[in-house]
Design a protein around this motif. Structure first.
Motif, PDB file in Angstrom:
ATOM      1  N   SER A  65      -1.951  -6.391  -0.568  1.00 13.91           N
ATOM      2  CA  SER A  65      -3.052  -5.635  -1.138  1.00 13.91           C
ATOM      3  C   SER A  65      -3.723  -4.765  -0.070  1.00 13.91           C
ATOM      4  O   SER A  65      -3.618  -5.044   1.128  1.00 13.91           O
ATOM      5  CB  SER A  65      -4.054  -6.620  -1.736  1.00 13.91           C
ATOM      6  N   ALA A  66      -4.424  -3.721  -0.537  1.00 16.80           N
ATOM      7  CA  ALA A  66      -5.049  -2.776   0.403  1.00 16.80           C
ATOM      8  C   ALA A  66      -5.955  -3.491   1.403  1.00 16.80           C
ATOM      9  O   ALA A  66      -5.984  -3.150   2.586  1.00 16.80           O
ATOM     10  CB  ALA A  66      -5.835  -1.724  -0.373  1.00 16.80           C
TER      11      ALA A  66
ATOM     12  N   ASP B 255      -1.052  -5.201  -4.576  1.00 17.38           N
ATOM     13  CA  ASP B 255      -0.651  -6.384  -5.330  1.00 17.38           C
ATOM     14  C   ASP B 255      -0.874  -6.099  -6.814  1.00 17.38           C
ATOM     15  O   ASP B 255      -1.922  -5.565  -7.186  1.00 17.38           O
ATOM     16  CB  ASP B 255      -1.484  -7.589  -4.895  1.00 17.38           C
TER      17      ASP B 255
ATOM     18  N   PRO C 123       0.796  -1.229   0.000  1.00 15.94           N
ATOM     19  CA  PRO C 123       0.000   0.000   0.000  1.00 15.94           C
ATOM     20  C   PRO C 123       0.827   1.277   0.000  1.00 15.94           C
ATOM     21  O   PRO C 123       0.375   2.298  -0.501  1.00 15.94           O
ATOM     22  CB  PRO C 123      -0.804  -0.099   1.297  1.00 15.94           C
TER      23      PRO C 123
ATOM     24  N   MET D  75     -11.035   7.977  -3.312  1.00 14.71           N
ATOM     25  CA  MET D  75     -10.408   6.972  -4.172  1.00 14.71           C
ATOM     26  C   MET D  75      -9.214   6.295  -3.521  1.00 14.71           C
ATOM     27  O   MET D  75      -8.686   5.332  -4.067  1.00 14.71           O
ATOM     28  CB  MET D  75     -10.055   7.554  -5.547  1.00 14.71           C
ATOM     29  N   ARG D  76      -8.812   6.762  -2.356  1.00 12.03           N
ATOM     30  CA  ARG D  76      -7.727   6.080  -1.648  1.00 12.03           C
ATOM     31  C   ARG D  76      -8.245   5.370  -0.407  1.00 12.03           C
ATOM     32  O   ARG D  76      -7.555   5.256   0.601  1.00 12.03           O
ATOM     33  CB  ARG D  76      -6.659   7.073  -1.241  1.00 12.03           C
ATOM     34  N   THR D  77      -9.509   4.944  -0.487  1.00 15.06           N
ATOM     35  CA  THR D  77     -10.099   4.231   0.643  1.00 15.06           C
ATOM     36  C   THR D  77     -10.487   2.839   0.197  1.00 15.06           C
ATOM     37  O   THR D  77     -11.013   2.660  -0.901  1.00 15.06           O
ATOM     38  CB  THR D  77     -11.376   4.957   1.127  1.00 15.06           C
TER      39      THR D  77
ATOM     40  N   LEU E  89      -3.593   3.921   3.504  1.00 14.70           N
ATOM     41  CA  LEU E  89      -2.818   2.939   4.270  1.00 14.70           C
ATOM     42  C   LEU E  89      -1.339   3.015   3.909  1.00 14.70           C
ATOM     43  O   LEU E  89      -0.993   3.094   2.730  1.00 14.70           O
ATOM     44  CB  LEU E  89      -3.336   1.533   3.955  1.00 14.70           C
TER      45      LEU E  89
ATOM     46  N   TYR F 244     -13.082  -2.207  -3.432  1.00 22.81           N
ATOM     47  CA  TYR F 244     -12.016  -1.371  -3.981  1.00 22.81           C
ATOM     48  C   TYR F 244     -12.669  -0.292  -4.832  1.00 22.81           C
ATOM     49  O   TYR F 244     -13.803  -0.446  -5.288  1.00 22.81           O
ATOM     50  CB  TYR F 244     -11.075  -2.203  -4.862  1.00 22.81           C
ATOM     51  N   ASN F 245     -11.945   0.788  -5.095  1.00 20.72           N
ATOM     52  CA  ASN F 245     -12.436   1.891  -5.931  1.00 20.72           C
ATOM     53  C   ASN F 245     -13.852   2.314  -5.534  1.00 20.72           C
ATOM     54  O   ASN F 245     -14.735   2.383  -6.386  1.00 20.72           O
ATOM     55  CB  ASN F 245     -12.435   1.473  -7.411  1.00 20.72           C
TER      56      ASN F 245
ATOM     57  N   SER G 144       0.636  -0.372  -7.146  1.00 24.34           N
ATOM     58  CA  SER G 144       0.575  -0.345  -5.692  1.00 24.34           C
ATOM     59  C   SER G 144      -0.161  -1.601  -5.226  1.00 24.34           C
ATOM     60  O   SER G 144      -0.804  -2.274  -6.024  1.00 24.34           O
ATOM     61  CB  SER G 144      -0.130   0.909  -5.195  1.00 24.34           C
TER      62      SER G 144
ATOM     63  N   ILE H 274      -4.115  -7.538  -8.463  1.00 25.96           N
ATOM     64  CA  ILE H 274      -5.443  -7.202  -7.947  1.00 25.96           C
ATOM     65  C   ILE H 274      -5.811  -5.804  -8.434  1.00 25.96           C
ATOM     66  O   ILE H 274      -5.219  -4.814  -7.988  1.00 25.96           O
ATOM     67  CB  ILE H 274      -5.458  -7.303  -6.405  1.00 25.96           C
ATOM     68  N   TYR H 275      -6.756  -5.729  -9.362  1.00 25.38           N
ATOM     69  CA  TYR H 275      -7.168  -4.464  -9.986  1.00 25.38           C
ATOM     70  C   TYR H 275      -5.956  -3.627 -10.363  1.00 25.38           C
ATOM     71  O   TYR H 275      -5.851  -2.454 -10.007  1.00 25.38           O
ATOM     72  CB  TYR H 275      -8.073  -3.665  -9.038  1.00 25.38           C
TER      73      TYR H 275
HETATM   74  N1  SAH Z   1      -3.479  -3.167  -6.689  1.00 24.64           N
HETATM   75  C1  SAH Z   1      -4.073  -2.442  -5.584  1.00 24.64           C
HETATM   76  C2  SAH Z   1      -5.469  -1.987  -5.903  1.00 24.64           C
HETATM   77  C3  SAH Z   1      -5.566  -0.950  -6.973  1.00 24.64           C
HETATM   78  S1  SAH Z   1      -7.228  -0.382  -7.258  1.00 24.64           S
HETATM   79  C4  SAH Z   1      -4.038  -3.316  -4.326  1.00 24.64           C
HETATM   80  O1  SAH Z   1      -3.811  -4.527  -4.431  1.00 24.64           O
HETATM   81  O2  SAH Z   1      -4.218  -2.764  -3.249  1.00 24.64           O
HETATM   82  C5  SAH Z   1      -7.204   1.134  -6.351  1.00 24.64           C
HETATM   83  C6  SAH Z   1      -8.023   1.009  -5.095  1.00 24.64           C
HETATM   84  O3  SAH Z   1      -7.312   0.248  -4.136  1.00 24.64           O
HETATM   85  C7  SAH Z   1      -8.318   2.329  -4.408  1.00 24.64           C
HETATM   86  O4  SAH Z   1      -9.453   2.973  -4.946  1.00 24.64           O
HETATM   87  C8  SAH Z   1      -8.545   1.874  -2.980  1.00 24.64           C
HETATM   88  O5  SAH Z   1      -9.829   1.302  -2.862  1.00 24.64           O
HETATM   89  C9  SAH Z   1      -7.546   0.756  -2.840  1.00 24.64           C
HETATM   90  N2  SAH Z   1      -6.243   1.229  -2.294  1.00 24.64           N
HETATM   91  C10 SAH Z   1      -5.062   1.210  -2.935  1.00 24.64           C
HETATM   92  N3  SAH Z   1      -4.077   1.684  -2.142  1.00 24.64           N
HETATM   93  C11 SAH Z   1      -4.667   2.033  -0.971  1.00 24.64           C
HETATM   94  C12 SAH Z   1      -4.167   2.577   0.251  1.00 24.64           C
HETATM   95  N4  SAH Z   1      -2.878   2.877   0.416  1.00 24.64           N
HETATM   96  N5  SAH Z   1      -5.054   2.790   1.257  1.00 24.64           N
HETATM   97  C13 SAH Z   1      -6.360   2.467   1.094  1.00 24.64           C
HETATM   98  N6  SAH Z   1      -6.874   1.953  -0.036  1.00 24.64           N
HETATM   99  C14 SAH Z   1      -6.041   1.730  -1.065  1.00 24.64           C
END
Ligand code: SAH
Length: 471
Positions: free
Chosen positions: A336-337, A302, A231, A441-443, A419, A385-386, A300, A305-306
């Protein structure tokens, strides 16, 4: 250093007491296998009966040998085979409690780097005895795998001159020497020269017999690694990802993700994504690798994962470019987040769960809505996510309504924001109280199942967990 991670490593134990130490080593290297003596150990990856034969066979195959045993046993065992120092693999002896890490053989195959990496696990100093290594913090005779020393016969005199006080200048690009303590001076008599494969400037015969110049040829590596940084913070980034980043020539990714890894950058070229043309960027990464660069695609969390790993495979399958077939493609996982979020509050994903992205850019909202309803009915814990973006603001409310059709408004939910980054925030709420302003978008949002529980913690906060038993 890169040479090591690609060769196989055998960690050999003779007694059960050594298994925990051995396992720590094996877990650090993707290509390591734990060999345990039959009847004396259990829990190893492979059992052996004859110590001597096993070690000699592995040694002959070029496998790096890490013995959790006395140095003397290892030396005596491989002694009959010691006739070519350019060929011998690394051999190390490790004390049963991890207090001593002793590189014995394989100086030209990076034994000292391997010793440093293992010593770092146990937070001890490796017992390095080679003067060049100690003094200059680099093994000139064991460069990373994409560099080849063309005139090894000159190396002995060259090193002796350096140890005697001579200075050296570097011609060309040698990122692995950047952090060395070589006595570099622009007017030095000794030269380290780096040439690219195929540029014709460094045919071995041209420099052989000149002990004042070591010539390394950079071979085309054609590599694309798709890595996940976790993250945000460095402690959540795997050692494998750090190593792959360090040894690469090019990094490609969104600015925010490249910023996360900037502290590790030395000479890498950056290719910044400035828009959502992800397939185009995936193709660019493959093309760069096919040209002979060592490319890292940075995601960022994994990468699978998206994120970008699937985009790379989509383009690989769609375009089927012959140039891409020789690329050494690798995916390096990250935290992953949802995992990082879960860890903040306990174990909300402790039983069956699923992940759903609320973004309808790549899939229709009807599909998303069907999945939310199905996951809610099946009583999965869910990671969203997202959840929202600047332009997508209504999906979270709809998702909440769909969940409430089959889940109680008292269901615990976790909102985790930024995170591992500045401004990290984690909130535990009830599903009924979820509001659009809670997320951006970062939640990442975790929704509990019907069994998820909230318990008080000593510091006044709460833990959230989903029990493993489900009846
Ligand atoms: N590949 C990433 C996901 C990318 S999609 C993973 O595995 O975490 C982007 C979404 O991931 C964001 O909208 C949010 O929902 C989540 N995300 C990614 N980084 C984050 C972080 N540092 N803190 C909280 N949510 C995060």
């Amino acid at each position: 250093m890169a040479a090591l991670t690609s060769s196989t490593i055998a960690v050999i134990v003779l007694s059960q007491a050594s298994i925990p130490i051995a396992r720590q080593i094996v877990n650090t290297f993707p290509n390591a296998t734990l060999y345990g003596l039959e009847h004396r150990t259990h829990g190893a990856d492979r059992a052996f009966t004859q110590f001597g034969e096993t070690v000699r066979e592995l040694f002959s195959q070029g496998t790096a040998i890490v013995g959790i045993c006395a140095a003397g046993i290892l030396i005596r065992t491989v002694a009959p085979l010691l006739n070519n120092k350019w060929q011998e693999p690394p051999v190390l002896a490790i004390a049963e409690d991890g207090s001593a890490v002793v590189p014995l053989l394989g100086g030209l195959q990076g034994v000292n780097d391997l010793a440093r990496q293992i010593a770092a696990i146990f937070e001890v100093a490796p017992a390095i005895t080679t003067s060049g290594d100690i003094r200059f913090r680099t093994a000139l005779l064991a460069p990373p795998k994409e560099y080849r020393l063309l005139n090894p016969d000159d190396a002995k005199t060259f090193l002796a001159d350096l140890l005697a006080g001579a200075t050296v200048k570097i011609e060309g690009d040698a990122p692995w020497l950047v952090e060395s303590q070589l006595p570099i001076a622009p007017d030095a008599r000794l030269t380290i020269k780096i040439t690219e494969q195929g540029d014709g400037s460094a045919e071995p015969k041209g420099s052989a017999g000149r002990a004042d110049c070591l010539v390394y040829q950079r071979t085309s590596i054609k590599r694309l690694a798709i890595v996940g940084t976790g993250p945000g913070s460095a402690e959540w980034m795997s050692p494998q990802v750090k190593e792959v980043l360090r040894s690469a020539t090019d990094w490609i990714g969104y600015q925010t993700y490249l910023n996360l890894v900037e502290p590790l950058r030395t000479t890498q070229r950056l290719h910044v994504f400035d828009n959502r043309e992800e397939l185009e960027r995936a193709a660019l990464a493959l093309d760069l690798a096919a040209e002979g660069r060592s490319v890292v695609m940075v995601s960022s969390g994994d990468p699978g994962i998206y994120a970008m790993a699937a985009a790379v495979f989509e383009v690989l399958e769609r375009d089927q470019k012959p140039d891409w077939s020789a690329i050494d493609l690798q995916v390096c996982p990250g935290i992953s987040a949802m995992q990082a979020a879960a860890a903040q509050v306990g174990a909300p994903l402790g039983h069956d769960f699923c992940a759903i992205s609320l973004s309808d850019i790549l899939k229709p909202w009807e599909t998303i809505a069907d999945r939310i309803a199905a996951a809610a009915q099946a009583d999965f814990a869910i990671a969203f996510y997202n959840p929202v973006s600047k332009t997508r603001t209504w999906q979270l409310d709809k998702a909440k309504a769909l969940l409430l059709n089959s889940r109680s408004p008292d269901t615990p939910i976790v909102l985790a924001r930024n995170l591992g980054r500045p401004g990290q925030q984690t909130q535990v709420k009830k599903l009924g109280d979820l509001a659009i302003d809670d997320a951006d978008m970062r939640t990442v949002i975790l929704i509990g199942s019907s069994k998820t529980r909230v318990i008080d913690r000593a510091d006044g906060g709460v833990w959230v967990y989903t029990p493993r038993r489900y009846d």
